[in-house]
Design an enzyme around this catalytic site. Structure first.
Site, PDB file in Angstrom:
ATOM      1  N   SER A  12      -9.851   2.319   2.690  1.00  0.00           N
ATOM      2  CA  SER A  12      -8.900   2.986   1.828  1.00  0.00           C
ATOM      3  C   SER A  12      -7.925   2.041   1.130  1.00  0.00           C
ATOM      4  O   SER A  12      -7.295   2.444   0.152  1.00  0.00           O
ATOM      5  CB  SER A  12      -8.097   4.008   2.633  1.00  0.00           C
ATOM      6  OG  SER A  12      -7.263   3.350   3.585  1.00  0.00           O
ATOM      7  N   LYS A  42       0.859  -1.190   0.000  1.00  0.00           N
ATOM      8  CA  LYS A  42       0.000   0.000   0.000  1.00  0.00           C
ATOM      9  C   LYS A  42       0.893   1.237   0.000  1.00  0.00           C
ATOM     10  O   LYS A  42       1.885   1.290   0.746  1.00  0.00           O
ATOM     11  CB  LYS A  42      -0.896  -0.014   1.239  1.00  0.00           C
ATOM     12  CG  LYS A  42      -1.936   1.109   1.276  1.00  0.00           C
ATOM     13  CD  LYS A  42      -2.837   0.991   2.514  1.00  0.00           C
ATOM     14  CE  LYS A  42      -3.944   2.047   2.501  1.00  0.00           C
ATOM     15  NZ  LYS A  42      -4.819   1.953   3.700  1.00  0.00           N
ATOM     16  N   SER A  91     -10.227   0.257   7.069  1.00  0.00           N
ATOM     17  CA  SER A  91      -9.586   0.348   5.754  1.00  0.00           C
ATOM     18  C   SER A  91      -8.947  -0.929   5.249  1.00  0.00           C
ATOM     19  O   SER A  91      -8.524  -0.990   4.091  1.00  0.00           O
ATOM     20  CB  SER A  91      -8.527   1.458   5.755  1.00  0.00           C
ATOM     21  OG  SER A  91      -9.150   2.707   5.581  1.00  0.00           O
TER      22      SER A  91
END
Lengths: 492, 497
Positions: free
Chosen positions: A158, A78, A182
């Site tokens: 997210s 990420k 997330s």
């Protein structure tokens, strides 16, 4: 033989150990999959050279019998994790071109265990969002589509790049971060597993901060066993993070048995919200049955302050974010917009106006407001008190049970753009995930079923502090009984 | 009761009310939350860690040494140590504040209430209350005068640990404010928690000034920021108090504001008003856990404290019998006290006497001869060219009659120049008192023979001429004759007839 990209991480490990294929072959096949899936926009940066050189090192280690836990395993990272020499932007324009000179503790541990980095994964800007639509570099498209539809769906957020990449078989697993859901919500949206460990289990050093008291790195992977393997490699005490927990890390994968006899699983009655999706309610009931089959005792528990969790979260998280994001000022790194003849204040205003997207600005303004003189007591201080009550709710519930079982998200994945105009509707996505974040508890989502439209739904398990093992094991038991085998059919 | 300091206005006397916030840089190898060095004077931006530059994803880690120093400082001020304290973020934007916030302690400081004894010439001794001490990060430095169109930022100081020592509004005159800073400086230097160097900015003060008529409640205060010498603090107060009195007597009112002192013009001027004050949006620093100390840790800190200046001064008076003046001068700073104690120990040992018996002589010599000489040379006592042991030897040579007072002075001058031991100098240069009666009797006989007329006058009753004969004998001995022996022998010789 099936494509290497279809293997689970555990199967890849077994294949590498048995010399059925090399790490280079495994990584190369994933690199090609990544290149072929660019339409998903899951990756912000592709790093095939790094991945191949790490694969070669893994092959040497495997040959020498010195392979680490994740030797040769292709991962996605990420883009909230700082990676040395590789552009790291948190999906924000304000960090465009920023190449850290340092490696986050979590990625250092993963690479130390032999993993290969395929690239950096898209996310909501500064991890602020639940659909990956706030990224300055465009939304991520879910590999899933509803039955008979070509409408693009969101992958959740997210960690939307992470969930899409794992679900589309572009990488074996991906790092995520979870502030209010997330990791768990995107995992649920894309039919994969994801765990957010106890706050402090994984180091936040080198992870770009959103809300410091909530942010926690974790992992998204195909199944529970794969999550257990990666979590073990990335967890552990870090003296560079003062909130890191100094506790031994168990061999999670080795502890998975799926026997829940003697375990009490609590069903929080407040999570049974009005107007809950019928598919979801049915799935939750199935989850209860699976837990019983595995030997667990089911108890109803109460978490009285559940309703207050979401408003509390949307005070605490923006407050911390408003301060954490003050460093993006155009002075030392990242974007700088300096109006001709302008003052320092003009430079700040222009840089931040240009560099931040609408959702980030909204949260900075909310956060600034709730911390302002005259409003602090009514908002921030009160939210801190409610947060303490929420933690107490969990502590009391855990006197009556060992784990909690709830849905992960109120719905399955929604269409791209469906909620972008209504922030409140978007925030409601986090209603089941936020309470465990506020309490810092380990929580995991597993794919458990499909909506009538054929889209994945997840169930969430929440455990006591540091009981990742208990969470993983219960998830493992449910996963076996759920028998979730659906995968997105390739349209890209 | 000593005389009160007042500002004389048209409407009568005004009392000045003062409170100080002293920022003292903690002595520690590395910064409050990072491993970067804290040495003064490094190349710009050479002592900056990723944390100090607020790179994305960086986290603070508290430096235990800074905590220890704050606790020691609190203990030295007799203050309450808070076993539970917390760091907060103070949010504001500035180019030399990389994080966009300063990590400080707002609501729960590490040190609570304490007190400090001060003394002024006019006001005598008094106690100033300490409100609190908290730990915080320093900011970097903006440099605006290197280029007409750009500003530069040096982050070497960014993140350096400061103790903010906040007094109660207990001071009433510039002299008291000066005495307070002096006493505070003595203490932090004595315990080694701050070097007290105001020129390098390791110690600086925010001064809160208000005025009122006697017996009235406190007036509205103005804060003068970042004053970096005791003299400037006193000048700033005198100017600011006068300014406020003039406004009030003209029927105006004081607006709470932050002001700056301009040492070139000797005046204060407005920096920002209360309305323009920052809203710092303090909230608990989520990257750090609350700071919890154990009682054992505090005890360890207490045990590590040296004798404090006040206690030392009292001991010099009580145990050594020194006057308050001498005790005060010798304990004014750690280096002087250390030097004196080394001198005293050496002197007592050489002369085989208890320290109390030689203390006054040693103290007088040190504060008179040594300090006078160092003053002329412009040298600090720590860098004295003469060592305590050499001083002790000189005093011993005086005490046993090897040297006369004038000879000792002469020899001391040579010591300052050559750094040699006094015994060796005396030997090599023949700078010894002559007490040999044979040699002196010969000299006396010669003087008497050469001054037969004066001798006759003396013997006929002109006693005052005795001094003349002493002078002549001393002169003949080249100043080395022992005056006491000369007196004895001369009396005998003159009165023989």
């Amino acid at each position: 033989m099936a494509a290497l990209t279809d293997l689970t991480l555990a199967q890849m490990k077994a294949g590498l150990a048995a010399k059925q294929f090399s790490a280079r072959e495994l990584v190369q096949e994933h690199i090609e999959a990544v290149e072929a899936a660019r339409v998903l926009n899951a990756w912000l940066v592709e790093t095939p050279e790094i991945a191949l050189s790490q694969a070669d090192a893994a092959d040497r280690a495997l040959a020498a019998g010195e392979a680490g836990l994740l030797a040769g395993i292709p991962l996605g990272i990420k883009d909230l994790f700082c990676t040395k020499g590789v552009e790291t932007t948190a999906s924000s324009k304000i960090l465009k071109g920023f190449k850290p000179t340092y490696e986050s503790t979590v990625t250092e541990k993963l690479f130390g265990a032999g993993a290969a980095m395929l690239g950096k994964l898209n996310l909501d800007e500064f991890a602020m969002g639940s659909s990956n639509e706030t990224s300055a570099y465009g939304p991520v498209i879910s590999p899933w589509r509803a039955n008979g539809s070509e409408q693009p769906l969101v992958p959740g957020g997210s960690s939307g790049g992470s969930s899409a990449a794992v679900a589309a078989r572009l990488c074996a697993a991906a790092t995520g971060t979870d502030t209010g859901g997330s990791i768990r919500q995107p995992a649920a949206f894309t039919g994969i597993a994801g765990i957010k460990p106890t706050y402090g289990r994984c180091s936040r050093w080198g992870v770009i901060a959103f809300a410091s008291s909530l942010d926690q790195p974790g992992v998204l992977a195909r199944d529970v066993t794969d999550c257990a393997l990666v979590l073990e490699a990335m967890s552990g005490y870090d003296p560079k993070d003062s909130t890191s927990l100094n506790a031994p890390v168990p061999h999670y994968a080795g502890g998975l048995g799926g026997d829940l006899r003697g375990k009490r699983i609590g069903i929080p009655k407040e999570y049974r919200v009005d107007g809950m999706d019928a598919d979801l309610e049915a799935l939750w009931r199935k989850g209860v049955d699976w837990a019983k089959e595995a030997g667990a005792e089911i108890v109803e528990v109460s978490l009285p302050h559940t309703r207050e969790a979401l408003p509390t979260y949307y005070i605490v998280a923006p407050a911390e974010a408003s301060s954490n994001l003050a460093r993006y000022d155009g002075v030392r790194y990242g974007l700088r917009v300096a109006p001709e003849g302008g003052s320092l204040a003009d430079m700040y205003a222009a840089t931040r106006a240009e560099g931040f997207g609408a959702e980030v600005k909204r949260r900075i303004m909310i956060g600034t407001y709730v911390l302002s003189a005259g409003y602090y007591d009514a908002y921030y201080l009160k939210a801190q008190k409610v947060r303490a009550l929420i933690s107490r709710d969990f502590a009391q519930a855990f006197e009556a049970c060992d784990l909690l079982l709830t849905p992960t998200a109120p719905t399955g994945a929604f269409g791209l753009g469906a909620k972008t105009a209504d922030p409140i509707a978007m925030y409601l996505n986090d209603v089941f995930t936020v309470p465990a974040s506020l309490a810092g508890l380990p929580a995991m989502s597993i794919p458990a079923g499909l909506t009538s439209d054929g889209l994945p739904l997840g169930l969430q398990l929440i455990g006591r502090p540091l009981d990742e093992m208990g969470v993983l094991d219960a998830a493992f038991a449910l996963e076996r009984r759920a028998g979730f085998a659906a995968a997105p059919s390739r349209w890209w | 009761m000593a005389e009160t300091y007042t500002i004389e206005g048209r409407t009568g006397p005004w009392e000045v009310v003062l409170g100080l916030e002293v920022h003292a840089q903690v002595i520690s190898k590395s910064k409050l939350f990072s491993g970067a060095s804290t040495t003064f004077g490094g190349e710009p931006n050479s002592q900056v860690s990723l944390v100090d530059a607020a790179m994305p994803g960086m986290l603070p880690v508290l430096n235990g040494e800074c905590v220890r120093q704050a606790v020691r400082t609190g203990l030295a001020l007799g203050a309450k140590i808070n076993l539970w304290s917390r760091f907060d973020r103070k949010n504001y934007f500035y180019a030399d504040l990389p994080q966009g916030y300063q990590i400080s302690q707002f609501q729960h400081p590490i040190v609570g209430e304490g007190k400090l004894e001060i003394e002024t010439e006019e006001g005598g001794p008094r106690t100033v209350g300490i409100e609190r001490i908290h730990l915080e990060q320093d900011a970097g430095k903006s440099i605006h005068d290197l280029s007409p169109s750009a500003s530069y930022v040096d982050l070497n100081r960014s993140g350096v640990a400061l103790m903010e020592i906040v007094s109660k509004p207990d001071m009433r005159s510039p002299a008291e404010a000066g005495a307070y800073v002096t006493a505070l400086r003595q203490i932090v230097r004595a315990i080694g928690s701050c070097d007290g160097n105001m020129q390098e900015g390791s110690m600086r003060a925010d001064v809160n000034v208000s005025v009122r008529k006697a017996g009235e409640p406190f007036g509205t205060r103005c804060e003068i920021k970042n004053v970096n010498s005791i003299r400037f603090i006193q000048q700033a107060i005198a100017y600011e108090a006068r300014r406020q009195v003039e406004i009030l007597e003209d029927g105006g009112s004081i607006h709470q504001e932050t002001r700056l002192f301009d040492p070139d013009r000797g005046e204060t001027r407005s920096l920002r008003s209360k309305e323009d004050a920052h809203d710092y949006r303090y909230f608990p620093e989520p990257d750090l856990l609350p700071l919890e100390l154990t009682a054992e840790f505090v005890e360890e800190c207490r045990r590590s404290l040296p004798e404090l200046p006040g206690a030392r001064r009292a001991r010099y008076e009580a145990e050594l019998g020194l006057t308050p003046y001498l005790a005060g001068v010798l304990t004014a700073d750690q280096d002087s006290a250390d030097w004196f104690e080394a001198l005293l120990a050496d002197t007592a040992k050489r002369q085989g006497k208890p320290p109390r018996d030689v203390a006054e002589r040693a103290a007088n010599w040190m504060t008179g001869e040594l300090f006078g000489a160092l003053n002329k040379l412009g040298v600090e006592v720590a860098d004295s060219p003469v060592s305590p042991a050499q001083g002790g030897e000189l005093l011993a040579l005086l005490a046993d009659g090897t040297l006369s007072g004038p000879l000792a002075k002469q020899l001391f001058e040579i010591m300052l120049e050559t750094r040699e031991d006094p015994g060796a100098i005396a030997e090599a240069r023949g700078l010894k008192q002559v007490s040999d009666t044979g040699a002196l009797e010969t000299a006396i006989a010669q003087v008497m023979a050469a001054n037969a007329d004066k001798l006759a006058e003396y013997r006929s009753g002109k006693d005052k001429l005795f001094g003349f004969f002493v002078g002549q004998v001393m002169k003949a001995s080249g100043g080395k004759a022992n005056p006491a022996v000369v007196n004895d022998l001369l009396k005998k010789a003159l009165n023989q007839a």
